[in-house]
Design an enzyme around this catalytic site. Structure first.
Site, PDB file in Angstrom:
ATOM      1  CG  LEU A   6      42.987 -49.727 -36.158  1.00  0.00           C
ATOM      2  CD1 LEU A   6      41.977 -48.783 -35.929  1.00  0.00           C
ATOM      3  CD2 LEU A   6      42.743 -51.252 -35.782  1.00  0.00           C
ATOM      4  CG  HIS A   7      46.933 -52.431 -43.460  1.00  0.00           C
ATOM      5  ND1 HIS A   7      47.600 -53.514 -43.844  1.00  0.00           N
ATOM      6  CD2 HIS A   7      47.151 -51.574 -44.294  1.00  0.00           C
ATOM      7  CE1 HIS A   7      47.846 -53.468 -45.081  1.00  0.00           C
ATOM      8  NE2 HIS A   7      47.466 -52.100 -45.390  1.00  0.00           N
ATOM      9  CG  PHE A   8      41.474 -48.205 -42.576  1.00  0.00           C
ATOM     10  CD1 PHE A   8      40.186 -48.426 -42.453  1.00  0.00           C
ATOM     11  CD2 PHE A   8      42.209 -48.046 -41.424  1.00  0.00           C
ATOM     12  CE1 PHE A   8      39.414 -48.239 -41.484  1.00  0.00           C
ATOM     13  CE2 PHE A   8      41.622 -47.709 -40.208  1.00  0.00           C
ATOM     14  CZ  PHE A   8      40.163 -47.904 -40.297  1.00  0.00           C
ATOM     15  CD  GLU A  19      47.119 -56.868 -41.854  1.00  0.00           C
ATOM     16  OE1 GLU A  19      47.874 -58.376 -42.318  1.00  0.00           O
ATOM     17  OE2 GLU A  19      47.565 -56.305 -42.927  1.00  0.00           O
TER      18      GLU A  19
END
Length: 269
Positions: A6-8, A19
């Site tokens: 999980l790309h914050f 993402e």
């Protein structure tokens, strides 16, 4: 099968995108749980496959890199920054480099080159700018109070006057439209490569990620929609001209040429 990324985006409390990165073995139930989680915390998810830089960082980096290339070519810093904002980007590429940290970009590049070895393909022009700023000038970005901008204790940041000494301005500067085109088109070309390599599978995810992730101009609809609106034939022709003049980073990938030859588009008219 239960591993996923999980790309914050920063600042996390304000940026709406997450993402979601699938590994080669990530299961569909794992992806579904990740998407449910992202929606429950009020964010908008896009799904991409694992790759260096994922999708968003990889394409976002081309905007900053093109700004540095322009500076290295002798384009006036104020022209670069104003063209970026006039194109619809929230911040100019030099200011973004300061925010991200020029030193971080330097370290990422060194690690990428070490990891990829002979397969590494860099941009000598932008890398030369980064090397000079970090190795010789010690201007590593906003965190140090000095980068492409000066950051006085009181008052607004200002472009560092010393840039003209180290990056000699061209006698004849390009017009704003040409600079805007380079800053925007390089992002769409890299997006097309991500689609071709199946880093991102859905053009809608690519557009949503561009707008919500790094602030690509919403009125253009995203990096894919920009190509769609221009028309693939025209976009390819203009990118070919840019590639001849400025380098292979503008060369359209085979995916675009095949789509144009078949009369296909990313979205229905």
């Amino acid at each position: 099968e239960r591993f996923i990324g999980l790309h914050f985006f920063s600042p996390v409390d304000r940026m709406p995108l997450v993402e979601i990165i699938r590994g080669r073995r990530t299961s569909d139930p794992c992806l579904a749980r990740a998407m449910d989680y992202v929606r429950r915390i009020g964010k908008t998810p896009i799904t991409v496959n694992d790759s260096r830089g994922f999708y968003t960082s990889r394409v976002f980096g081309t905007y900053v890199g093109e700004g540095l290339t322009l500076l290295g070519e002798g384009v006036a810093p104020a022209l670069i920054e104003n063209a970026g904002r006039m194109a619809g980007m929230p911040v100019g590429p030099l200011a973004l480099a300061d925010e991200v940290s020029i030193e971080l970009m330097y370290k990422v590049r060194k690690q990428t080159r070490a990891d990829l070895g002979k397969e590494y393909r860099g941009n000598a022009a932008s890398e030369g700018v980064i090397d000079l700023m970090v190795e010789k000038l010690g201007r590593i970005g906003k965190k140090a109070g000095k980068g492409f901008y000066d950051y006085p204790a009181e008052g607004r940041k200002q472009l560092w006057p010393g840039l003209a000494q180290h990056f000699k301005p061209l006698a004849a500067q390009p017009d704003v439209a040409a600079v805007k085109q380079r800053l925007l088109y390089v992002q769409s070309v890299e997006t097309a490569r991500c689609l071709e390599e199946k880093v991102v599978l859905d053009p809608r995810d690519a557009d949503v990620g561009a707008i919500l992730g790094w602030g690509f101009p919403p009125f253009l609809g995203g990096t894919v929609s920009q190509m769609h609106s221009i028309g693939l034939d025209r976009f390819i022709a203009e990118c070919d001209r840019l590639a001849q003049r400025h380098g292979d980073r503008f060369a359209p990938p085979r995916l675009l040429r095949d789509m144009a030859a078949a009369g296909k588009a990313f979205y229905a008219a």
